[in-house]
Enzyme design. Structure first.
Site, PDB file in Angstrom:
ATOM      1  N   SER A  35     -15.671  -4.454 -10.491  1.00 32.89           N
ATOM      2  CA  SER A  35     -16.774  -3.703  -9.903  1.00 32.89           C
ATOM      3  C   SER A  35     -18.029  -4.041 -10.694  1.00 32.89           C
ATOM      4  CB  SER A  35     -16.501  -2.195  -9.993  1.00 32.89           C
ATOM      5  OG  SER A  35     -17.684  -1.440  -9.760  1.00 32.89           O
ATOM      6  N   ASP A  39       0.849  -1.189   0.000  1.00 35.93           N
ATOM      7  CA  ASP A  39       0.000   0.000   0.000  1.00 35.93           C
ATOM      8  C   ASP A  39       0.888   1.244   0.000  1.00 35.93           C
ATOM      9  OD1 ASP A  39      -3.285   0.227   1.150  1.00 35.93           O
ATOM     10  OD2 ASP A  39      -2.065   2.032   0.864  1.00 35.93           O
ATOM     11  N   VAL A  95     -19.802  -0.710  -1.700  1.00 38.28           N
ATOM     12  CA  VAL A  95     -19.190  -1.252  -0.484  1.00 38.28           C
ATOM     13  C   VAL A  95     -18.833  -0.103   0.449  1.00 38.28           C
ATOM     14  CG1 VAL A  95     -17.434  -2.805   0.454  1.00 38.28           C
ATOM     15  CG2 VAL A  95     -18.169  -3.055  -1.937  1.00 38.28           C
ATOM     16  N   TYR A 115     -13.769   5.611 -14.657  1.00 37.00           N
ATOM     17  CA  TYR A 115     -13.732   4.509 -13.691  1.00 37.00           C
ATOM     18  C   TYR A 115     -14.382   3.275 -14.308  1.00 37.00           C
ATOM     19  CZ  TYR A 115     -14.566   1.971  -9.298  1.00 37.00           C
ATOM     20  OH  TYR A 115     -14.605   1.019  -8.285  1.00 37.00           O
ATOM     21  N   THR A 117     -16.757   1.750   2.212  1.00 37.23           N
ATOM     22  CA  THR A 117     -15.324   2.008   2.407  1.00 37.23           C
ATOM     23  C   THR A 117     -15.050   3.493   2.199  1.00 37.23           C
ATOM     24  OG1 THR A 117     -14.678   1.840   0.090  1.00 37.23           O
ATOM     25  CG2 THR A 117     -14.866  -0.239   1.332  1.00 37.23           C
ATOM     26  N   LYS A 171     -12.641  -0.470 -14.955  1.00 37.72           N
ATOM     27  CA  LYS A 171     -13.176  -1.699 -14.372  1.00 37.72           C
ATOM     28  C   LYS A 171     -13.613  -2.694 -15.461  1.00 37.72           C
ATOM     29  CE  LYS A 171     -12.215  -0.747 -10.196  1.00 37.72           C
ATOM     30  NZ  LYS A 171     -11.204  -1.520  -9.459  1.00 37.72           N
ATOM     31  N   VAL A 209       1.402   0.993  -6.760  1.00 33.32           N
ATOM     32  CA  VAL A 209       1.211   0.090  -7.901  1.00 33.32           C
ATOM     33  C   VAL A 209       1.441   0.802  -9.235  1.00 33.32           C
ATOM     34  CG1 VAL A 209      -0.366  -1.430  -6.650  1.00 33.32           C
ATOM     35  CG2 VAL A 209      -1.302   0.426  -8.068  1.00 33.32           C
TER      36      VAL A 209
HETATM   37  N1  NAD Z   1     -16.070   0.770  -2.324  1.00 30.23           N
HETATM   38  C1  NAD Z   1     -16.812   0.352  -3.342  1.00 30.23           C
HETATM   39  O1  NAD Z   1     -18.020   0.667  -3.461  1.00 30.23           O
HETATM   40  C2  NAD Z   1     -16.198  -0.533  -4.395  1.00 30.23           C
HETATM   41  C3  NAD Z   1     -17.060  -1.297  -5.184  1.00 30.23           C
HETATM   42  C4  NAD Z   1     -16.516  -2.093  -6.199  1.00 30.23           C
HETATM   43  C5  NAD Z   1     -15.134  -2.144  -6.379  1.00 30.23           C
HETATM   44  N2  NAD Z   1     -14.342  -1.395  -5.578  1.00 30.23           N
HETATM   45  C6  NAD Z   1     -12.897  -1.490  -5.811  1.00 30.23           C
HETATM   46  O2  NAD Z   1     -12.309  -2.109  -4.671  1.00 30.23           O
HETATM   47  C7  NAD Z   1     -10.925  -1.739  -4.592  1.00 30.23           C
HETATM   48  C8  NAD Z   1     -10.614  -1.271  -3.184  1.00 30.23           C
HETATM   49  O3  NAD Z   1     -11.408  -0.140  -2.955  1.00 30.23           O
HETATM   50  P1  NAD Z   1     -11.959   0.248  -1.502  1.00 30.23           P
HETATM   51  O4  NAD Z   1     -13.404   0.573  -1.663  1.00 30.23           O
HETATM   52  O5  NAD Z   1     -11.522  -0.750  -0.503  1.00 30.23           O
HETATM   53  O6  NAD Z   1     -11.163   1.618  -1.325  1.00 30.23           O
HETATM   54  P2  NAD Z   1     -10.382   2.286  -0.097  1.00 30.23           P
HETATM   55  O7  NAD Z   1     -10.127   3.678  -0.559  1.00 30.23           O
HETATM   56  O8  NAD Z   1     -11.087   2.035   1.170  1.00 30.23           O
HETATM   57  O9  NAD Z   1      -9.007   1.466  -0.051  1.00 30.23           O
HETATM   58  C9  NAD Z   1      -8.117   1.557  -1.130  1.00 30.23           C
HETATM   59  C10 NAD Z   1      -6.727   1.213  -0.642  1.00 30.23           C
HETATM   60  O10 NAD Z   1      -5.843   1.257  -1.765  1.00 30.23           O
HETATM   61  C11 NAD Z   1      -4.708   2.046  -1.432  1.00 30.23           C
HETATM   62  N3  NAD Z   1      -4.145   2.651  -2.633  1.00 30.23           N
HETATM   63  C12 NAD Z   1      -4.628   3.685  -3.346  1.00 30.23           C
HETATM   64  N4  NAD Z   1      -3.827   3.980  -4.374  1.00 30.23           N
HETATM   65  C13 NAD Z   1      -2.789   3.096  -4.331  1.00 30.23           C
HETATM   66  C14 NAD Z   1      -1.643   2.882  -5.123  1.00 30.23           C
HETATM   67  N5  NAD Z   1      -1.359   3.686  -6.162  1.00 30.23           N
HETATM   68  N6  NAD Z   1      -0.802   1.869  -4.781  1.00 30.23           N
HETATM   69  C15 NAD Z   1      -1.063   1.091  -3.706  1.00 30.23           C
HETATM   70  N7  NAD Z   1      -2.139   1.240  -2.907  1.00 30.23           N
HETATM   71  C16 NAD Z   1      -2.990   2.239  -3.225  1.00 30.23           C
HETATM   72  C17 NAD Z   1      -5.223   3.067  -0.443  1.00 30.23           C
HETATM   73  O11 NAD Z   1      -4.164   3.600   0.336  1.00 30.23           O
HETATM   74  C18 NAD Z   1      -6.196   2.232   0.377  1.00 30.23           C
HETATM   75  O12 NAD Z   1      -5.560   1.577   1.437  1.00 30.23           O
HETATM   76  C19 NAD Z   1     -10.727  -0.661  -5.665  1.00 30.23           C
HETATM   77  O13 NAD Z   1     -10.149  -1.254  -6.825  1.00 30.23           O
HETATM   78  C20 NAD Z   1     -12.147  -0.208  -5.985  1.00 30.23           C
HETATM   79  O14 NAD Z   1     -12.274   0.294  -7.305  1.00 30.23           O
HETATM   80  C21 NAD Z   1     -14.813  -0.600  -4.587  1.00 30.23           C
HETATM   81  C1  LIG Z   2     -20.478   6.626  -6.895  1.00 31.52           C
HETATM   82  C2  LIG Z   2     -19.785   5.513  -6.157  1.00 31.52           C
HETATM   83  C3  LIG Z   2     -19.086   4.595  -7.121  1.00 31.52           C
HETATM   84  C4  LIG Z   2     -18.504   3.421  -6.417  1.00 31.52           C
HETATM   85  C5  LIG Z   2     -17.748   2.593  -7.424  1.00 31.52           C
HETATM   86  C6  LIG Z   2     -17.774   1.154  -7.036  1.00 31.52           C
HETATM   87  O1  LIG Z   2     -17.040   0.374  -7.952  1.00 31.52           O
HETATM   88  C7  LIG Z   2     -19.177   0.646  -6.895  1.00 31.52           C
HETATM   89  C8  LIG Z   2     -19.984   0.447  -7.940  1.00 31.52           C
HETATM   90  C9  LIG Z   2     -21.307  -0.079  -7.612  1.00 31.52           C
HETATM   91  C10 LIG Z   2     -22.325  -0.185  -8.443  1.00 31.52           C
HETATM   92  C11 LIG Z   2     -22.276   0.206  -9.834  1.00 31.52           C
HETATM   93  C12 LIG Z   2     -23.370  -0.028 -10.591  1.00 31.52           C
HETATM   94  C13 LIG Z   2     -23.373   0.265 -12.011  1.00 31.52           C
HETATM   95  C14 LIG Z   2     -24.452  -0.059 -12.701  1.00 31.52           C
HETATM   96  C15 LIG Z   2     -24.493   0.246 -14.180  1.00 31.52           C
HETATM   97  O2  LIG Z   2     -24.163  -0.891 -14.918  1.00 31.52           O
HETATM   98  C16 LIG Z   2     -25.883   0.713 -14.582  1.00 31.52           C
HETATM   99  O3  LIG Z   2     -26.809  -0.348 -14.308  1.00 31.52           O
HETATM  100  C17 LIG Z   2     -26.255   1.933 -13.804  1.00 31.52           C
HETATM  101  C18 LIG Z   2     -27.409   2.634 -14.513  1.00 31.52           C
HETATM  102  C19 LIG Z   2     -27.575   4.044 -13.968  1.00 31.52           C
HETATM  103  C20 LIG Z   2     -26.423   4.933 -14.323  1.00 31.52           C
HETATM  104  O4  LIG Z   2     -26.226   5.902 -13.556  1.00 31.52           O
HETATM  105  O5  LIG Z   2     -25.715   4.678 -15.308  1.00 31.52           O
END
Ligand code: NAD
Ligand SMILES: CCCCC[C@H](O)/C=C/C=C\C=C\C=C\[C@@H](O)[C@@H](O)CCCC(=O)O
Length: 261
Positions: free
Chosen positions: A138, A36, A186, A151, A188, A155, A65
């Protein structure tokens, strides 16, 4: 299922989903290298985890990373410390449409870099002993999410790259399984301060909040449980596992060669 004798590397390990994955791996007797950029958080977390699970089972490595040099060095230090790498969770990611180049660099290029560096140690055709690589996608990697187009692109890239690597690995005899986890919302840090993270799309924050209400929010531990399933089930390769409040679902993708099947 015990993961005793296995070593895992987790990126983005200090918070959120990555931290939950670290803990479930340690609970299942794996040794874990935490990677991290959050050095102070990583060192304090690793000290605490060492007291709970044994200092010989955890290692924090300050690693961005985005940096080939840091990432390569971190993998080497993990192998030097634990002897081998069996499990890699390429999880580090950000959400920020205002800094979209950085979002691409971390979310997509970081996953590709982590995959290729992991294969240098895991690939059976290069003397490795195989294993499994899980990449964090995601729901936004399965369908277009209008509030965060870049984003979404990262993904979708992660999901498709992971599935392509799964096929490449099978054909090439790498002995490494590849799967993607695709969580919904999620709870976070990434899921906070959403308007700022949406940049030029911040005007969509209210609509996004409505979608959150509709879809619900899960915990990092629920994601970690889903990832553990793909780590331990050796039949899983090339999968994308959606994780939502209603449960988990493996995605079925269209058969582009025989579309009618
Ligand atoms: N939170 C959500 O709703 C959600 C949903 C779907 C997918 N995700 C994905 O899950 C993964 C983790 O996200 P999270 O929600 O736990 O976020 P978070 O911000 O709580 O944690 C992310 C972690 O990654 C670290 N990080 C950031 N940039 C970095 C880098 N360049 N190198 C190394 N470490 C780095 C941060 O320091 C932190 O500890 C991400 O890829 C995110 O896109 C999150
Ligand atoms: C704003 C917070 C983003 C968090 C990113 C994280 O990866 C979580 C994503 C969670 C759900 C994403 C759902 C996406 C759905 C789309 O495929 C589509 O169904 C959504 C339609 C409505 C729109 O706004 O496009």
């Amino acid at each position: 299922m015990s993961l005793r004798g296995q070593t895992a590397v987790v990126t983005g390990a200090v918070m959120g989903i990555g931290r939950a994955m670290v803990e479930i791996l340690l609970q299942n007797d794996a040794k874990v290298a935490l990677l991290d950029v959050n050095k102070s958080g990583g060192e304090s977390l690793t000290e605490a985890l060492g007291k709970q699970y044994g200092s010989q089972n955890v290692l924090f490595l300050d690693c961005d990373v985005e940096s080939e040099e840091q990432f390569k060095a971190a993998f080497k230090r993990a192998v030097d410390a634990f002897g081998q790498i069996d499990i890699v969770f390429n999880n580090a990611g950000i959400l920020n449409e205002a800094t979209w180049e950085k979002t691409v660099s971390i979310n997509l290029l970081g996953v590709i870099r982590g995959t290729y560096l992991a294969l240098e140690h895991m690939n059976k055709t290069h003397g490795g002993r195989g294993g499994v690589i899980i990449n964090t996608g995601s729901m936004a990697g399965l369908g277009p999410f209008s509030c965060c187009p870049v984003y979404t692109a990262t993904k979708h890239g992660v999901v498709s790259f992971t599935r392509a690597m799964a096929s490449a690995s099978t054909v090439s005899g790498y002995g490494v399984r590849f799967n993607a986890v695709c969580p919904g919302f999620v709870q976070t840090d990434l899921f906070s301060n959403i308007p700022i993270r949406l940049g030029q799309y911040s005007h969509m924050a209210d609509a996004t909040a409505q979608l959150v209400k509709k879809m619900g929010v899960i915990t990092p531990s629920q994601v970690a449980e889903a990832v553990l399933e793909m780590v331990t089930d050796e039949t899983k390769n090339g999968e994308a596992l959606m994780v939502m409040p209603k449960g988990k679902e493996y995605i079925t993708f269209p058969n582009l060669i025989s579309p009618n099947k």
